[in-house]
Design a protein around this motif. Sequence first.
Motif, PDB file in Angstrom:
ATOM      1  N   HIS A 164      -4.324   7.841   0.748  1.00 15.81           N
ATOM      2  CA  HIS A 164      -3.873   8.230  -0.587  1.00 15.81           C
ATOM      3  C   HIS A 164      -5.027   8.635  -1.494  1.00 15.81           C
ATOM      4  O   HIS A 164      -4.795   9.095  -2.596  1.00 15.81           O
ATOM      5  CB  HIS A 164      -2.981   7.154  -1.231  1.00 15.81           C
ATOM      6  CG  HIS A 164      -3.653   5.875  -1.572  1.00 15.81           C
ATOM      7  ND1 HIS A 164      -2.982   4.700  -1.724  1.00 15.81           N
ATOM      8  CD2 HIS A 164      -4.944   5.559  -1.803  1.00 15.81           C
ATOM      9  CE1 HIS A 164      -3.826   3.738  -2.037  1.00 15.81           C
ATOM     10  NE2 HIS A 164      -5.014   4.234  -2.097  1.00 15.81           N
ATOM     11  N   HIS A 165      -6.241   8.481  -1.016  1.00 16.40           N
ATOM     12  CA  HIS A 165      -7.368   9.001  -1.786  1.00 16.40           C
ATOM     13  C   HIS A 165      -7.644  10.462  -1.437  1.00 16.40           C
ATOM     14  O   HIS A 165      -8.563  11.060  -1.978  1.00 16.40           O
ATOM     15  CB  HIS A 165      -8.623   8.174  -1.515  1.00 16.40           C
ATOM     16  CG  HIS A 165      -8.485   6.753  -1.971  1.00 16.40           C
ATOM     17  ND1 HIS A 165      -8.823   6.340  -3.231  1.00 16.40           N
ATOM     18  CD2 HIS A 165      -8.009   5.660  -1.344  1.00 16.40           C
ATOM     19  CE1 HIS A 165      -8.576   5.048  -3.359  1.00 16.40           C
ATOM     20  NE2 HIS A 165      -8.068   4.613  -2.221  1.00 16.40           N
ATOM     21  N   HIS A 208     -10.389   1.579   0.903  1.00 19.79           N
ATOM     22  CA  HIS A 208      -9.141   1.134   0.280  1.00 19.79           C
ATOM     23  C   HIS A 208      -8.922  -0.365   0.496  1.00 19.79           C
ATOM     24  O   HIS A 208      -8.748  -1.077  -0.473  1.00 19.79           O
ATOM     25  CB  HIS A 208      -7.893   1.927   0.662  1.00 19.79           C
ATOM     26  CG  HIS A 208      -6.743   1.317  -0.056  1.00 19.79           C
ATOM     27  ND1 HIS A 208      -6.470   1.588  -1.360  1.00 19.79           N
ATOM     28  CD2 HIS A 208      -5.918   0.320   0.289  1.00 19.79           C
ATOM     29  CE1 HIS A 208      -5.498   0.807  -1.781  1.00 19.79           C
ATOM     30  NE2 HIS A 208      -5.137   0.023  -0.791  1.00 19.79           N
TER      31      HIS A 208
HETATM   32 CU   LIG Z   1      -6.708   3.067  -2.418  1.00 22.25          CU
END
Ligand SMILES: [Cu+2]
Lengths: 95, 227, 542, 340
Positions: free
Chosen positions: C304-305, C255
């Motif tokens: 959030h993945h 990220h």
């Molecule tokens: Cu991300």
Amino acid sequence: MTEHVVPKKIYIAVWATLLLMTLVTTLVAFVDLGRFNTVVALAIATFKASLVVLFFMGAKYAPRLTRVAIICGIFFLALLLAFSMVDYLSRLWPA
Amino acid sequence: MSHSTEAGAVTHPALQTPYRDLDQQRETATLGMFVFLLTELMMFGGLFCAYLVYRTLYFPSFLEASRHMDLTIGAVNTAVLICSSLTMALGVQAAQQGRGKTVVPYMVVTLLFGCAFLGLKAVEYYHHWHAHEVPGFGFEFTSSVPGVDVGKVQLFFVLYFIMTGLHALHMLIGIGLVTWITICASKGRYTRAYHNPVENVGLYWHFVDLVWIYLFPLLYLISRMHL
Amino acid sequence: MSAPSVAVEPREHYLNVDYGIRSWLLTTDHKRIGILYMISITVMFFIGGFFATLIRLNLMTPAGDLVSADTYNKLFTMHGIVMVFFFLIPSVPAVIGNFVLPMMVGARDMAFPKINLLSWYMYVIGAAITLYSIIVGGVDTGWTFYTPFSTTYSNTYVFSSIVGILFAGFSSIFTGLNFIATIHKLRAPGLTWRRMQLFLWSNYATAVIMILGTPVVAIALILVAVERVWHIGIFNPALGGDPVLFQHLFWFYSHPAVYVMVLPAMGVISELVTTFSRKRIFGYEFVAAASIAIAVFGFLVWGHHMFVAGISIYSALLFSIMSYLVAIPSAVKVFNWTATLYKGAISYRTPMLYAFGFIGLFTMGGLTGLFVAALGVDIHVTDTYFVVAHFHYIMVGGTVMAYLGAIHYWWPKMFGRMYPEGWAKLSAGIIFIGFNVTFFPQFLLGYLGMPRRYHAYASEFQVLNVMSTAGASILAVGYLLPLIYLIWSLRYGEIAPANPWGSTGLEWQTTSPPPTHNFEETPTVTEEAYSYDKHPEMEFVA
Amino acid sequence: MWTDFPLWPARAANFADRVDPLYMFLIAVAVFFSVGIFLTITIFAIKYRRSVHPQAEQIEGSLAVEATWSIIPLGIALFIFVWGASVYFSYGAPPKNALRIYGTAKQWMWKFQQADGQREINELHVPVGRDVAVTLISQDVIHSFFVPAFRVKMDVLPNRYRTVWFRPTRTGTYHLFCAEYCGTSHAGMIGWVVVMEPADYEAWLASGGEGSLASSGEKLFRHFGCISCHRSDKGARGPDLAGLYGREIHFQDGTTTVADENYIRDRILGPRPPDKQVAGWQRDIMPVFRGQVNEEQMLELIAYVKSLQQNPLNVNPNAPIPDEEQRKRNPQVAPQVIQP
Ligand SMILES: [Cu+2]
Ligand code: HEA
Ligand code: HEA
Ligand code: CUA
């Protein structure tokens, strides 16, 4: 700008403390403190590590930038560990 | 290209291209080294994270596996590394005070300590090998302790070998660097004004020591009370 | 900035000091290393683009008639790996950053020139190993290498791909190391932090991520490789491992890595917007601080993945709210760029067109990031084409646009030649249109439920897929054009003046192309960045 | 080929009514901001173009403006967060009386088992209007159960049960996709979810008749010899499993957990950590069944264990009293057998 030269005495003292703490941490492992065994072991390790960083690596006398860099590293490492553990520890919580 | 000759700047044979003076060069090198060590820290950090997660999930198996570590060797090795850090620090101090040549004996002693560490580590690995405790190479483990899952014990050993292996690799690199410093110091390269390689190798060496300071309690000392 | 404006072509500059091949391969000049990087990532871009072309062609028909399922899986994996690790991550930092960053701080070179060269070699070795794995058979795990598929089930060239990526990782660590040291220690006299150009701020933030994040993905991939080679369980659930742990370690870097891909681009935009509206940036401190905020908060959102991957709902909450927090600094930047235009003196040169394109497409990509960060919506759209569209909007619509803008903007500085403006504007337009036709339909596809990484799909998705493929062919033309006219301009382009855009940037205050050590004399900085009011003499000459 | 050209997915389950409004709100936010920014840029670019506005006015910036455009988006963002989270929570634990279906995913197919034994591959039949909970596990890599018309997606992990639920609201046949990349035929790991009127569903069930999951499970319970220990009579060497499912389990280390599918599965597959043994029973005499029970059999065994609770007479009134004292004194040594 000249650098700070740490007196030999301090190095020796640090070294002696480190050795002593190694002994202490080994002995403490044989005492049953329940979950505090881990806490104590890590506390001693952190104490030792701080000595190494502050004196051997000279962070105590280093410019502010160096100290910021070190704190930065510790901070992000803590983030990695903490946010990962949040997941694992809260998986069993009720929904 | 004319570079400004500001206060105190001496044109020194060791002054390299982008720098104005030796002070700037030294400060930059030190900063660079610390930043590099941050990278190293996060690299070990990933492993520590994996270790922490699995240790929390599979505590009993990790505890059982940890009992198969050679505590004596581990503790002695910790002491050896601490001593090597002392000699390294003294060597760096000698360089800082401009006693260029006295760096050599300190470095040699540091080297010896480093080799001693690796030697002991090798003995330890050898024991694990004999005890069939090396994952992927005929791993065998039987435990009479209830609740211990061999798969998870193996996980401990995997992490143990990767963490100590990566640490040992760093030691090897460190030994190489110290050798280089020793040679340069014996040629009288380092002066009061110019000695950043000594300092930086010192930083690296202490960092490797520091990693071990955590590895030792985490891997060897999970809990020893019921031996 | 008191600057010796030299308009005369100097007799010697970094390009003509030496012509031998050794003088390039052994150079420690940051400008030459930047050029080396530019050549190598262009090659990789077209390789990745070639894979994208095949992907799109295959998806013209629901049955995926062009290639087999296995081939398709390798195509998108290698497309992702090549584009992310070998094109986009090094794009702005390693090419543009390498070239202009030392000049922007008024230094003679990077802090560690040899490490800089080493970084390029690492990149090349990594690229070579990756190309090797592509040629001998490819890899089919997706660029995310999810376990246990990558460790136990895939029988493609996972190991060598990982090694390739590791090398690329170290190359980016070295770049980051250099950026940090250079910005901290080599600034010209008078160049305080608050006087620095925003490109420096954003690359500084990028470097922090490279330093702190990359080693974690390195170790995660090493663990995958070890598990694969020795058949021991680390993430393999059959042996008690947890495959989700790999995802944590992977996204901890990957990220923040998306911000490695966008922050430098944002820095470029700050330069372009100010130069071409001849104005101070609106809210300098906020734009600068936003870069740092993005870098720091970017480390807190990786989960959030994994909203549907089996993490606890509480950590999902945490990661979701953090994702919203990290969106705010991006919003601040977008608003500040827009406000900078207010009462400016705006000229539509090619770089500025790219900057407009960036702002628009990044905004759309970022706003759709809010969709996927919403826990409830992500359940439906994760692993669909909605996500594919989201990230292409930011990465292709945003960063690639900014990269092209940067190339055009600094081209005169790099080679002392102007590119043909008409062609450049045309291709900017083609890229903008082609891009939207390619990727907008993918949002619709995603919400309809077309999963990503599908070699064949349900027939009701065909219309939108054909549209997307059509767009991709427009896009291909748009990308080939600059390749042609930029190369053409090296020989036939107009000779560029030292400062064709009349920019106040420090890198423009030397000759074009600059001498090997950048400045005839170490510059002294006396004023803030973008002080256009104080420099009416700096005018457009182009 | 061009006739079938939908722009909005079918809305066939309860969650569609929760997800779609949020999605539309997000579209509104996105349109508002992107159109706003496009327009502003266009207006500025035209109004202040060099030819009509040659002299730029230098503006430093303004704290008030910065604060406004940080705080308003922050507010909107937090609003979306709360909304998104509330939708997410509605996906949480399935309602108690949901229809239970079990499934396994493997490269590259879906297998489902209805509660009374009906098995199907790449097809899932469910009644309309009723809560349905699907418990899934993977036999190999990670897959993902995705029914776009239901707005439902969940990664299916090896070695761990996860449950997803929904309430179909419209009859019809809907896509089932595998949404997590799982190898060669990932795109082929697709199927259909058939939503039927309850009566049709019953009829469909009746046409199958392979014997219920639980009854197959009972056979396995004998086959693996579980019955020799898990009984309610005096000769039992293990706890009576009646009423186990959903009960709170007390471990020897004082912690508790609720016996769900994962708990039962773990318990069958492997040893518990010593401090996590069920209080009152001899530790580790129960064999380790890892490698002997495959995922489908496991589902049957679990169905059987769960079915046991419907028989209240099975509850063992003479539940053993744990000998805490003894355990505390010597936790590592195997304690003597405790007779219930
Ligand atoms: Cu991300
Ligand atoms: C350069 C690359 C880049 C950037 C910058 C971003 C930026 C963001 N991304 Fe994206 N993302 C990717 C590349 C990127 N992403 C990739 C590659 C993937 C997929 C990986 C894979 O699985 O293969 C992905 C996937 C991804 C997911 C996972 C989706 C899934 O798999 O289910 C999520 C979820 O939260 C997400 C969120 C965000 C958010 C909130 C931002 C934010 O930073 C965006 C902030 C920007 C704005 C918000 C726009 C500007 C603001 C305004 C105009 C004002 C209005 C604002 C408000 C009202 C708040 N991204
Ligand atoms: C950094 C970024 C980057 C860039 C620039 C691109 C650029 C493009 N991408 Fe890519 N893409 C990713 C990063 C990127 N992508 C990632 C990370 C994934 C996920 C991978 C995964 O799932 O693991 C992905 C996945 C992905 C998919 C989804 C595949 C799937 O899930 O099944 C698709 C489908 O349309 C796609 C399309 C495109 C297109 C059309 C372009 C276009 O913009 C490309 C345009 C360029 C050209 C068209 C080149 C022009 C030149 C030529 C055509 C010359 C031809 C060559 C020869 C003759 C030798 N990409
Ligand atoms: Cu199963 Cu994808």
